[in-house]
Design a protein around this motif. Structure first.
Motif, PDB file in Angstrom:
ATOM      1  N   UNK A 201     -13.485  86.168  56.612  1.00 21.88           N
ATOM      2  CA  UNK A 201     -13.293  87.620  56.681  1.00 21.88           C
ATOM      3  C   UNK A 201     -13.009  88.047  58.114  1.00 21.88           C
ATOM      4  N   UNK A 202     -13.760  87.497  59.057  1.00 21.28           N
ATOM      5  CA  UNK A 202     -13.530  87.846  60.466  1.00 21.28           C
ATOM      6  C   UNK A 202     -12.174  87.335  60.943  1.00 21.28           C
ATOM      7  N   UNK A 203     -11.761  86.186  60.413  1.00 23.17           N
ATOM      8  CA  UNK A 203     -10.449  85.653  60.769  1.00 23.17           C
ATOM      9  C   UNK A 203      -9.346  86.585  60.274  1.00 23.17           C
ATOM     10  N   UNK A 204      -9.504  87.099  59.054  1.00 21.63           N
ATOM     11  CA  UNK A 204      -8.526  88.023  58.495  1.00 21.63           C
ATOM     12  C   UNK A 204      -8.438  89.298  59.325  1.00 21.63           C
ATOM     13  N   UNK A 205      -9.598  89.792  59.786  1.00 22.79           N
ATOM     14  CA  UNK A 205      -9.615  90.989  60.628  1.00 22.79           C
ATOM     15  C   UNK A 205      -8.882  90.733  61.933  1.00 22.79           C
ATOM     16  N   UNK A 206      -9.121  89.561  62.541  1.00 26.41           N
ATOM     17  CA  UNK A 206      -8.458  89.233  63.799  1.00 26.41           C
ATOM     18  C   UNK A 206      -6.938  89.170  63.613  1.00 26.41           C
ATOM     19  N   UNK A 207      -6.487  88.489  62.552  1.00 22.55           N
ATOM     20  CA  UNK A 207      -5.054  88.391  62.301  1.00 22.55           C
ATOM     21  C   UNK A 207      -4.432  89.771  62.121  1.00 22.55           C
ATOM     22  N   UNK A 208      -5.140  90.630  61.362  1.00 17.26           N
ATOM     23  CA  UNK A 208      -4.635  91.971  61.101  1.00 17.26           C
ATOM     24  C   UNK A 208      -4.505  92.778  62.385  1.00 17.26           C
ATOM     25  N   UNK A 209      -5.492  92.676  63.264  1.00 10.27           N
ATOM     26  CA  UNK A 209      -5.474  93.412  64.514  1.00 10.27           C
ATOM     27  C   UNK A 209      -4.387  92.880  65.452  1.00 10.27           C
ATOM     28  N   UNK A 210      -4.187  91.566  65.425  1.00 15.06           N
ATOM     29  CA  UNK A 210      -3.123  90.978  66.250  1.00 15.06           C
ATOM     30  C   UNK A 210      -1.765  91.500  65.825  1.00 15.06           C
ATOM     31  N   UNK A 211      -1.552  91.600  64.511  1.00 18.80           N
ATOM     32  CA  UNK A 211      -0.288  92.125  63.985  1.00 18.80           C
ATOM     33  C   UNK A 211      -0.101  93.578  64.388  1.00 18.80           C
ATOM     34  N   UNK A 212      -1.206  94.354  64.311  1.00 21.42           N
ATOM     35  CA  UNK A 212      -1.127  95.770  64.648  1.00 21.42           C
ATOM     36  C   UNK A 212      -0.805  95.938  66.147  1.00 21.42           C
ATOM     37  N   UNK A 213      -1.383  95.078  66.981  1.00 18.25           N
ATOM     38  CA  UNK A 213      -1.152  95.186  68.427  1.00 18.25           C
ATOM     39  C   UNK A 213       0.256  94.755  68.834  1.00 18.25           C
ATOM     40  N   UNK A 214       0.873  93.925  68.001  1.00 16.51           N
ATOM     41  CA  UNK A 214       2.221  93.472  68.340  1.00 16.51           C
ATOM     42  C   UNK A 214       3.285  94.420  67.782  1.00 16.51           C
TER      43      UNK A 214
END
Length: 214
Positions: A201-214
């Motif tokens: 779940x935390x990995x999914x959150x990190x991936x999502x935030x990385x996409x949003x920041x890019x």
């Protein structure tokens, strides 16, 4: 942990409780660097938290900082460790000795935060009977023989398809608190505490935030 502090902890919002161990780790680094006093402003700046939030979180422990000086580092560490229950080491059983389970057995930091794994259980003949970091690994069927040892905490790192079955057995054996590292939302009877820590779940959150920041 004292009865008074257990009562306090029931009133503390979960987000504040999650931040407190981070404050404690930060303070221990400050102590190592020779700091005698530290302000909520400095803690907030270095940890990316609002200063008023730091002050509010620490107020749950009843400690009060000094004007223009801040908190005494040694005293605040002692208060936080007692408040969080880290001054008394609780014993735990580990269920599932795969890659994650083995990593937890090698984690020396757990004991510093009040938790000591005293036995592990698995069904894999490759690991049953072995000892990792002083912790003996038993066959899962031996749990019944050891259920009267007074251990009330269980760490769950078994495969997804075995999660509910093993958690049911844990509760039957007297486990009252389950630290669940699986992505499964287990069901337990009233009175049993479950803390979910899903790496995925935390990995999914990190991936999502990385996409949003890019």
């Amino acid at each position: 942990m004292s009865l008074i502090n257990r009562k306090k902890n029931r009133l503390v919002p979960e987000p504040a409780l999650r931040r407190m161990p981070c404050y404690l780790s930060y303070l221990k680094l400050a102590q190592r660097d020779g700091h005698k006093y530290i302000s909520s402003t400095l803690i907030a700046r270095d940890m990316g938290v609002d200063p008023t939030q730091v002050t509010k979180d620490l107020s749950y422990t009843s400690i009060v900082g000094k004007t223009r000086v801040g908190y005494e580092v040694d005293a605040l560490i002692e208060v936080l460790e007692d408040f969080l229950g880290f001054t008394v080491v609780d014993e735990a059983y580990l269920f599932g000795v795969g890659s994650l389970g083995k990593a937890l057995l090698h984690d020396y930091g757990l004991k510093q935060f009040g938790l000591k794994i005293v036995a592990a259980f698995d069904v894999d003949p490759e690991v049953v009977g072995k000892t990792i970091e002083g912790v003996e690994i038993y066959h899962y069927d031996e749990l019944d023989r050891m259920k009267d040892n007074g251990v009330k905490i269980g760490i769950l790192t078994v495969p997804v398809d075995k999660t509910q079955e093993v958690s049911d057995r844990m509760v039957e054996s007297g486990i009252q608190g389950i630290w669940n590292f699986t992505p499964v939302n287990i069901k337990v009877k009233e009175g049993v505490t479950v803390q979910n820590t899903s790496l995925y779940a935390h990995l999914a959150v990190m991936f999502n935030r990385m996409k949003a920041n890019s």
